[in-house]
Design an enzyme around this catalytic site. Structure first.
Site, PDB file in Angstrom:
ATOM      1  N   PHE A  93      25.339 -64.455  21.172  1.00  0.00           N
ATOM      2  CA  PHE A  93      26.296 -65.025  22.208  1.00  0.00           C
ATOM      3  C   PHE A  93      25.953 -65.703  23.225  1.00  0.00           C
ATOM      4  O   PHE A  93      24.807 -65.610  23.900  1.00  0.00           O
ATOM      5  CB  PHE A  93      26.935 -64.086  22.882  1.00  0.00           C
ATOM      6  CG  PHE A  93      27.771 -62.905  21.933  1.00  0.00           C
ATOM      7  CD1 PHE A  93      29.256 -63.159  22.276  1.00  0.00           C
ATOM      8  CD2 PHE A  93      27.466 -62.044  21.430  1.00  0.00           C
ATOM      9  CE1 PHE A  93      30.183 -62.504  21.522  1.00  0.00           C
ATOM     10  CE2 PHE A  93      28.224 -61.039  20.706  1.00  0.00           C
ATOM     11  CZ  PHE A  93      29.572 -61.316  20.775  1.00  0.00           C
ATOM     12  N   ASP A  94      26.460 -67.008  23.313  1.00  0.00           N
ATOM     13  CA  ASP A  94      26.288 -67.826  24.826  1.00  0.00           C
ATOM     14  C   ASP A  94      26.719 -66.773  25.858  1.00  0.00           C
ATOM     15  O   ASP A  94      27.445 -65.866  25.764  1.00  0.00           O
ATOM     16  CB  ASP A  94      27.256 -68.842  24.757  1.00  0.00           C
ATOM     17  CG  ASP A  94      27.222 -69.683  25.960  1.00  0.00           C
ATOM     18  OD1 ASP A  94      26.096 -69.940  26.717  1.00  0.00           O
ATOM     19  OD2 ASP A  94      28.169 -70.216  26.442  1.00  0.00           O
ATOM     20  N   LEU A  95      26.320 -67.046  27.185  1.00  0.00           N
ATOM     21  CA  LEU A  95      26.844 -66.157  28.237  1.00  0.00           C
ATOM     22  C   LEU A  95      27.915 -66.782  29.049  1.00  0.00           C
ATOM     23  O   LEU A  95      29.101 -66.089  29.077  1.00  0.00           O
ATOM     24  CB  LEU A  95      25.762 -66.053  29.152  1.00  0.00           C
ATOM     25  CG  LEU A  95      25.792 -64.859  30.207  1.00  0.00           C
ATOM     26  CD1 LEU A  95      26.276 -63.701  29.878  1.00  0.00           C
ATOM     27  CD2 LEU A  95      24.543 -64.963  31.144  1.00  0.00           C
TER      28      LEU A  95
END
Length: 217
Positions: free
Chosen positions: A8-10
């Site tokens: 996941f990107d944040l």
């Protein structure tokens, strides 16, 4: 589902950091007598490496961009970092992934030290096997490099079973460079055109759709 590892990107994917990031950028610009029209105009800073954004949108050289980043961190470190919120439904998604024994990690251009503080602040530590971002000295800011680092830390060798999820073209391009699939999330800060042009494996428009792809599908 064929995937075993979910990256996941944040910002703009797991959390909505709009208030904290835009206020931190405004603080840095105003401290250096640079014009700020509105916080909304600074949303374009959400996602890409800060150095690239300062250089692109304010036409400064690298040294000035690094100076602005230091000023940005004066506000962000204690205030802006927590002017942030989880997207609705994210906890349920992470819990479901955990229950199904997926390997789950954060791959972000945000410095690792800040990313880990945010994950801890929201009580998400137990949902992630790894949290990796850029370095405070400005190295490893390219998303492809971040993804590579995460995959190395997790000893991922089967790229066919790994997928990257993010809201900006940088996430999708980083996935392409690492030869893994990707999901572009349209609820974040990238435009639909930006996501389509970066050619993700799939685009989803809500966390419900993301849940269906990862858990139901």
């Amino acid at each position: 589902m064929k995937y075993k590892t979910i990256l996941f990107d944040l910002d703009g994917t797991v959390t909505d950091p709009k208030v904290g990031i835009t206020k931190s950028v405004r603080y840095a610009l105003e401290k250096n007598n640079m014009e700020v029209h509105s916080l909304e105009a600074l949303e374009k800073f959400i996602g890409p490496p800060l150095k690239d954004s300062f250089m692109k949108y304010y036409d400064v050289d690298e040294a000035t961009a690094m100076h602005l980043i230091n000023d940005y961190r004066e506000y962000f470190t204690d205030k802006g970092i927590f002017e942030n919120k989880l997207y609705d439904g994210m906890i349920d998604l992470l819990k479901a992934l955990k229950d199904k024994d997926y390997t789950v990690a954060i791959a972000t251009s945000k410095p690792t030290v800040f990313a880990r503080r945010i994950i801890g602040h929201f009580g998400l530590v137990n949902y992630f096997d790894e949290v990796i971002g850029s370095n405070l000295d400005g190295t490893r800011i390219n998303k492809a490099e971040v993804i590579t680092s995460v995959m190395e830390q997790l000893n991922i060798t089967n790229t066919n079973q790994t997928i990257m999820i993010g809201d900006r073209e940088y996430d999708i391009r980083g996935a392409h460079e690492n030869k893994i699939d990707s999901i572009g999330v349209a609820y974040g800060y990238g435009t639909i055109d930006e996501l389509r042009q970066s050619n993700p494996t799939i685009i989803v428009y809500s966390i419900r759709e993301l849940y269906d792809q990862l858990i139901v599908g």
